[in-house]
Scaffold this motif. Sequence first.
Motif, PDB file in Angstrom:
ATOM      1  N   PRO A 304      47.829  35.959  47.909  1.00  0.00           N
ATOM      2  CA  PRO A 304      49.162  36.570  48.430  1.00  0.00           C
ATOM      3  C   PRO A 304      49.873  37.356  47.497  1.00  0.00           C
ATOM      4  CG  PRO A 304      49.200  34.045  47.992  1.00  0.00           C
ATOM      5  CD  PRO A 304      47.974  34.280  47.840  1.00  0.00           C
ATOM      6  N   VAL A 305      49.190  38.385  47.065  1.00  0.00           N
ATOM      7  CA  VAL A 305      49.851  39.188  46.177  1.00  0.00           C
ATOM      8  C   VAL A 305      51.077  39.890  46.603  1.00  0.00           C
ATOM      9  CG1 VAL A 305      49.506  41.102  44.597  1.00  0.00           C
ATOM     10  CG2 VAL A 305      47.506  39.590  45.280  1.00  0.00           C
ATOM     11  N   HIS A 306      52.249  40.022  45.669  1.00  0.00           N
ATOM     12  CA  HIS A 306      53.404  40.629  46.020  1.00  0.00           C
ATOM     13  C   HIS A 306      53.097  41.946  46.405  1.00  0.00           C
ATOM     14  CE1 HIS A 306      55.938  36.988  45.618  1.00  0.00           C
ATOM     15  NE2 HIS A 306      55.339  36.950  44.515  1.00  0.00           N
ATOM     16  N   GLY A 307      53.673  42.380  47.446  1.00  0.00           N
ATOM     17  CA  GLY A 307      53.343  43.865  47.712  1.00  0.00           C
ATOM     18  C   GLY A 307      52.204  44.299  48.180  1.00  0.00           C
ATOM     19  N   PHE A 308      51.168  43.507  48.685  1.00  0.00           N
ATOM     20  CA  PHE A 308      49.739  43.771  48.738  1.00  0.00           C
ATOM     21  C   PHE A 308      49.745  44.852  49.898  1.00  0.00           C
ATOM     22  CE2 PHE A 308      50.750  40.404  51.586  1.00  0.00           C
ATOM     23  CZ  PHE A 308      50.214  40.692  53.038  1.00  0.00           C
ATOM     24  N   GLU A 309      50.993  44.957  50.656  1.00  0.00           N
ATOM     25  CA  GLU A 309      50.820  45.689  51.979  1.00  0.00           C
ATOM     26  C   GLU A 309      50.460  47.237  51.580  1.00  0.00           C
ATOM     27  OE1 GLU A 309      53.119  43.822  51.311  1.00  0.00           O
ATOM     28  OE2 GLU A 309      53.645  42.509  52.940  1.00  0.00           O
ATOM     29  N   HIS A 310      51.237  47.645  50.455  1.00  0.00           N
ATOM     30  CA  HIS A 310      51.066  48.854  49.872  1.00  0.00           C
ATOM     31  C   HIS A 310      50.367  49.348  48.923  1.00  0.00           C
ATOM     32  CE1 HIS A 310      55.008  49.124  51.821  1.00  0.00           C
ATOM     33  NE2 HIS A 310      55.447  47.867  51.250  1.00  0.00           N
ATOM     34  N   TYR A 311      49.087  48.351  48.752  1.00  0.00           N
ATOM     35  CA  TYR A 311      48.203  48.739  47.514  1.00  0.00           C
ATOM     36  C   TYR A 311      47.050  49.152  48.106  1.00  0.00           C
ATOM     37  CZ  TYR A 311      51.361  45.995  44.535  1.00  0.00           C
ATOM     38  OH  TYR A 311      52.534  45.505  43.875  1.00  0.00           O
ATOM     39  N   LYS A 312      46.092  49.990  47.335  1.00  0.00           N
ATOM     40  CA  LYS A 312      44.946  50.286  47.644  1.00  0.00           C
ATOM     41  C   LYS A 312      43.850  49.674  46.975  1.00  0.00           C
ATOM     42  CE  LYS A 312      46.243  53.990  50.334  1.00  0.00           C
ATOM     43  NZ  LYS A 312      46.009  53.773  51.598  1.00  0.00           N
ATOM     44  N   ALA A 313      42.356  49.850  47.316  1.00  0.00           N
ATOM     45  CA  ALA A 313      41.493  49.120  46.408  1.00  0.00           C
ATOM     46  C   ALA A 313      41.273  49.362  45.088  1.00  0.00           C
ATOM     47  CB  ALA A 313      40.177  49.268  47.145  1.00  0.00           C
ATOM     48  N   LYS A 314      41.815  50.631  44.842  1.00  0.00           N
ATOM     49  CA  LYS A 314      41.738  50.665  43.347  1.00  0.00           C
ATOM     50  C   LYS A 314      42.727  50.124  42.397  1.00  0.00           C
ATOM     51  CE  LYS A 314      43.925  55.316  43.315  1.00  0.00           C
ATOM     52  NZ  LYS A 314      43.738  56.664  42.931  1.00  0.00           N
ATOM     53  N   ASP A 315      43.733  49.691  43.280  1.00  0.00           N
ATOM     54  CA  ASP A 315      44.950  48.911  42.526  1.00  0.00           C
ATOM     55  C   ASP A 315      44.553  47.504  41.835  1.00  0.00           C
ATOM     56  OD1 ASP A 315      46.521  51.322  42.905  1.00  0.00           O
ATOM     57  OD2 ASP A 315      47.260  50.613  44.862  1.00  0.00           O
ATOM     58  N   TYR A 316      43.391  47.056  42.373  1.00  0.00           N
ATOM     59  CA  TYR A 316      43.184  45.785  41.867  1.00  0.00           C
ATOM     60  C   TYR A 316      42.099  45.822  40.755  1.00  0.00           C
ATOM     61  CZ  TYR A 316      45.716  44.427  46.163  1.00  0.00           C
ATOM     62  OH  TYR A 316      46.559  44.072  47.007  1.00  0.00           O
ATOM     63  N   SER A 317      41.943  44.846  40.070  1.00  0.00           N
ATOM     64  CA  SER A 317      40.958  44.740  39.061  1.00  0.00           C
ATOM     65  C   SER A 317      40.569  43.036  38.817  1.00  0.00           C
ATOM     66  CB  SER A 317      41.191  45.323  37.952  1.00  0.00           C
ATOM     67  OG  SER A 317      42.180  44.765  37.147  1.00  0.00           O
ATOM     68  N   LEU A 318      39.296  42.891  38.317  1.00  0.00           N
ATOM     69  CA  LEU A 318      39.081  41.382  38.231  1.00  0.00           C
ATOM     70  C   LEU A 318      38.539  41.347  36.959  1.00  0.00           C
ATOM     71  CD1 LEU A 318      38.129  38.509  39.329  1.00  0.00           C
ATOM     72  CD2 LEU A 318      36.097  39.556  40.237  1.00  0.00           C
ATOM     73  N   ALA A 319      38.618  40.470  36.138  1.00  0.00           N
ATOM     74  CA  ALA A 319      38.040  40.115  34.941  1.00  0.00           C
ATOM     75  C   ALA A 319      37.909  38.742  34.652  1.00  0.00           C
ATOM     76  CB  ALA A 319      38.838  40.643  33.534  1.00  0.00           C
ATOM     77  N   HIS A 320      36.967  38.229  34.063  1.00  0.00           N
ATOM     78  CA  HIS A 320      36.450  36.950  33.726  1.00  0.00           C
ATOM     79  C   HIS A 320      36.535  36.296  32.208  1.00  0.00           C
ATOM     80  CE1 HIS A 320      32.513  37.346  32.193  1.00  0.00           C
ATOM     81  NE2 HIS A 320      32.248  38.514  32.987  1.00  0.00           N
ATOM     82  N   ALA A 321      36.742  35.305  32.045  1.00  0.00           N
ATOM     83  CA  ALA A 321      36.695  34.751  30.612  1.00  0.00           C
ATOM     84  C   ALA A 321      35.336  34.802  30.047  1.00  0.00           C
ATOM     85  CB  ALA A 321      37.125  33.441  30.473  1.00  0.00           C
ATOM     86  N   LEU A 340      37.378  30.880  34.182  1.00  0.00           N
ATOM     87  CA  LEU A 340      38.557  31.387  34.710  1.00  0.00           C
ATOM     88  C   LEU A 340      38.353  32.737  35.078  1.00  0.00           C
ATOM     89  CD1 LEU A 340      41.022  29.889  32.009  1.00  0.00           C
ATOM     90  CD2 LEU A 340      40.729  28.939  34.394  1.00  0.00           C
ATOM     91  N   TYR A 341      39.171  33.103  36.219  1.00  0.00           N
ATOM     92  CA  TYR A 341      38.749  34.597  36.516  1.00  0.00           C
ATOM     93  C   TYR A 341      40.400  35.140  36.698  1.00  0.00           C
ATOM     94  CZ  TYR A 341      34.278  33.537  37.484  1.00  0.00           C
ATOM     95  OH  TYR A 341      32.768  33.277  37.442  1.00  0.00           O
ATOM     96  N   TYR A 342      40.489  36.137  36.274  1.00  0.00           N
ATOM     97  CA  TYR A 342      42.024  37.040  36.398  1.00  0.00           C
ATOM     98  C   TYR A 342      41.850  38.049  37.442  1.00  0.00           C
ATOM     99  CZ  TYR A 342      42.400  34.011  32.205  1.00  0.00           C
ATOM    100  OH  TYR A 342      42.530  33.054  31.440  1.00  0.00           O
ATOM    101  N   ILE A 343      42.677  38.248  38.370  1.00  0.00           N
ATOM    102  CA  ILE A 343      42.997  39.392  39.237  1.00  0.00           C
ATOM    103  C   ILE A 343      44.222  39.821  39.068  1.00  0.00           C
ATOM    104  CG2 ILE A 343      43.172  39.706  41.806  1.00  0.00           C
ATOM    105  CD1 ILE A 343      41.767  36.342  40.765  1.00  0.00           C
ATOM    106  N   VAL A 344      44.195  41.284  38.765  1.00  0.00           N
ATOM    107  CA  VAL A 344      45.203  41.910  38.365  1.00  0.00           C
ATOM    108  C   VAL A 344      45.668  42.984  39.467  1.00  0.00           C
ATOM    109  CG1 VAL A 344      46.230  43.618  36.725  1.00  0.00           C
ATOM    110  CG2 VAL A 344      44.664  41.934  35.920  1.00  0.00           C
ATOM    111  N   SER A 345      47.135  43.125  40.118  1.00  0.00           N
ATOM    112  CA  SER A 345      47.504  43.701  40.636  1.00  0.00           C
ATOM    113  C   SER A 345      48.698  44.486  39.962  1.00  0.00           C
ATOM    114  CB  SER A 345      48.073  43.301  41.991  1.00  0.00           C
ATOM    115  OG  SER A 345      49.323  42.487  41.727  1.00  0.00           O
ATOM    116  N   PRO A 346      49.287  45.521  40.680  1.00  0.00           N
ATOM    117  CA  PRO A 346      50.171  46.307  39.774  1.00  0.00           C
ATOM    118  C   PRO A 346      51.520  45.263  39.178  1.00  0.00           C
ATOM    119  CG  PRO A 346      49.749  47.650  41.486  1.00  0.00           C
ATOM    120  CD  PRO A 346      48.752  46.323  41.686  1.00  0.00           C
ATOM    121  N   LYS A 347      51.713  44.475  40.222  1.00  0.00           N
ATOM    122  CA  LYS A 347      52.977  43.632  39.607  1.00  0.00           C
ATOM    123  C   LYS A 347      52.567  42.067  39.415  1.00  0.00           C
ATOM    124  CE  LYS A 347      56.140  46.673  40.057  1.00  0.00           C
ATOM    125  NZ  LYS A 347      57.137  47.016  38.799  1.00  0.00           N
ATOM    126  N   ASP A 348      51.370  41.593  39.583  1.00  0.00           N
ATOM    127  CA  ASP A 348      50.954  40.221  39.420  1.00  0.00           C
ATOM    128  C   ASP A 348      49.572  40.042  38.497  1.00  0.00           C
ATOM    129  OD1 ASP A 348      52.858  38.464  41.090  1.00  0.00           O
ATOM    130  OD2 ASP A 348      51.943  40.016  42.579  1.00  0.00           O
TER     131      ASP A 348
END
Length: 914
Positions: A304-321, A340-348
């Motif tokens: 449940p990322v904030h503002g997900f309605e307005h994001y495109k696929a390239k706005d997300y990224s995934l990194a792992h420890a 641990l995995y880290y999911i990045v969106s523009p605001k979260d």
Amino acid sequence: MGGSIPSLLSNDAASCIAVAERMIALGTLDGTVHILDFLGNQVKEFAAHTAAVNDLSFDIEGEYIGSCSDDGTVVINSLFTDEKVLKFEYHRPMKAIALDPEYSRKMSKRFVAGGLAGQLYFNSKKWLGYRDQVLHSGEGPIHAVKWRTSLIAWANDAGVKVYDAANDRRITFIERPRGSPRPELLLPHLVWQDDTLLVIGWGMSVKIASIRANQQKGANGTYRDVPVSSMNQVDIVASFQTSYYISGIAPFGDSLVVLAYIPVEEDGEKEFSSTISSRLGNAQRPEVRVVTWNNDELATDALPVHGFEHYKAKDYSLAHAPFSGSSYAGGQWAAGDEPLYYIVSPKDVVIAKPREINVFISVRDAEDHIAWLLEHGWHEKALAAVEAGQGRSELVDEVGSRYLDHLIVERKYAEAASLCSKLLRGSAPAWERWVFHFAHLRQLPVLVPYMPTENPRLRDTAYEVALVALATNPSFHKDLLSTVKSWPPLIYSALPVISAIEPQLNTSSMTDALKEALAELYVIDGQYEKAFSLFADLMKPDIFDFIEKHSLHDTIREKVVQLMLLDCKRTVPLLIQNKDLISPPEVVSQLLTASNKCDSRYFLHLYLHALFEANPHAGKDFHDMQVELYADYDLKMLLPFLRSSQHYTLEKAYDICVKRGLLREQVFILGRMGNSKKALAIIINKLGDIEEAVEFVTMQHDDELWEELIKQCLHKPEMVGVLLEHTVGNLDPLYIVNMVPNGLEIPRLRDRLVKIITDYRTETSLRHGCNDILKADCVNLLVKYYKEARRAICLSNEEDARAKRDGSRDSQAVGRTTSARTMEVKSKTRGETRCCMCFDPFSIRDVSVVTFFCCHAYHMSCLMDSMHTVSSRKGSGATSGMSEYDSTDEDDENEETVSGVPRLRCILCTTAAS
């Protein structure tokens, strides 16, 4: 992730992330690189660039961080020393960077970077400074680069290439998946699972490449590994397609963790073919999926990322420890390590870890976990956790209330309304509170379909407010109608709702649905007359049953037109049956004024026709109109109507018939007007029907009309022949024959004359026979009358009693005589009437009186004495006259004598006859 991240991203947006063993690096769109601990607290900050940071890279020890930016620079910062910041200018946007894993240990300080210039730069430190070597160019921009041991993998528009830095040669090329979006719209993702496995996620395709070392056979028959520098074989060990776009990929043991972006169905490739920066606001939540190398899905969790309605696929990224300790080379975490995995969106920045069997959720347990979910806006998961028993049951109301509040703040009113039944359950106060809250927000119509009508039952006011809310919004009028029909009438009062709707009558906001809802409310409130008026305007088919059910016959007075339009076959009998309540002039007046709405003349015809059949005189004022209506709609009934009615104007009716060419109707009207000759001329000249002409003349009983008929037929031989055939019994055929001009040829004259003579003889014979029968009947009836007139009636005080006891023929004759004649005779013999023998009044002697229909009356004793005298004379044969009389009446005496007792006869009449 909490800590400093909410404040850092409040006025900025995250663009990329890199994770080391001891820290996290977060790049933002304003060109800043933030160094964070694993709680999200900021440790350091580098204002490294003037534009968005596109990529970050740690060395294996986590002592240096490299970054590249759209400003065309590459910057390398030392995290633990005061070394000078290294900044390299490339003058074109740089999209990818990878530090040598041994960057902190080697003096060469190597790194690779690339960008929109389409060149992959290999930078290393020499004796005279840093020097760039172009490893590859000419195949489009460099979108991603990853360095593992001595192997460098990068992706450009053509595909993925692997370079061996130790051997200074390129090992392999893996082609870009067909049909994948352009790399600048959806970036390819590269990750080394270990020293020999490269995982590639590009568009909707996943490939796993294995780089194998050549093996050489030793002298003793064993195999030995060739150094890394001699590796030269690459195999694709796994490949599959997904149903979603890949926004990030990472290893998870023998499986893969994929950050999935679910495309909107109508978008498809179109979503990635547009460069317009505006957001459509219809994107779905990103998901973390655990899949095997065969694309078997093990787990899925929506984020449940904030503002997900307005994001495109390239706005997300995934990194792992990173893998730690000795397990680094094996692509696995050491025992005790927490993946641990880290999911990045523009605001979260969301941290995820495995729970139970490959199920990814945010870090927390029980009530702390629920509180953490609520804090980060994951209300759905918080509610699911509470319902699963994670925490106190009292939390359900709190979580539900906060969830609804969250949806209201997000203006997701429809979703909030749909969840009320689940979250509010059977609490009437809670329901009422939210009903009035939705009413305050002017969003109550979306809640109405979910409002309970029992278990719990709310206060009347709540339901009335809901119905009024539906009534005041034209877009919800249909919902109002369905609600009024479905809700039990006992749970609310209809009057407040009626009061809210009535001002809208005759306004533009009054829809048919609202009008029908108002009618239903009138029915609930018992105002059937008003309900009928609305149902009539709405042309409801069941209105006739409604009239009968509630005895509303008097209310149809103003709705004649609507009822006719709805069903004229049922309306006409209804009007006829209730013509005392609604008079024919009223019905006619309404139908005439509705000419623009319907074929009112046809409805008038139906009504007046039925009225005439029920009572020919009820609609006499409209018979002139009815003539024209019959001529237009039911021609076959016009002539019977003209014959039956006496209330129409002959001149008007004749003009109508002339205009429409109705010949037989003209003939009838002319006949009624007395213009028989003109009528006859129409029959002969226009209809050419001599039989009808003969019938018409016969009905007129006019000899001059016969002569007119003969004159008009003399010039038409065929008609003369037909006239000869049909005048038998009405006119002497010889008269017609004498009037026929000489030389006129009449078809089949001989046969017709034979038929005329035969018919004439037959008619004559029938007449003679009828005359004979008539004469015989007259004689028989006269004899019968004579016999009846000779019978006597005995009058006395005990007349009725003697009539019953007397068995004689005279008594029976008295019984058969009608009471009317008896009374007539009684009236003639009362008063001062005298006996025809002794001439004494009947009133002075108390004896029986015998009277005859010839009006002669006698005392019984006088008559009996005279009868004996006559009988004795007959026996002695005193005179020949009496003997002749006795002989004449012998048959009568034999027939009318019973048991030797002679019949009583009038002495005077008998003597006169003798």
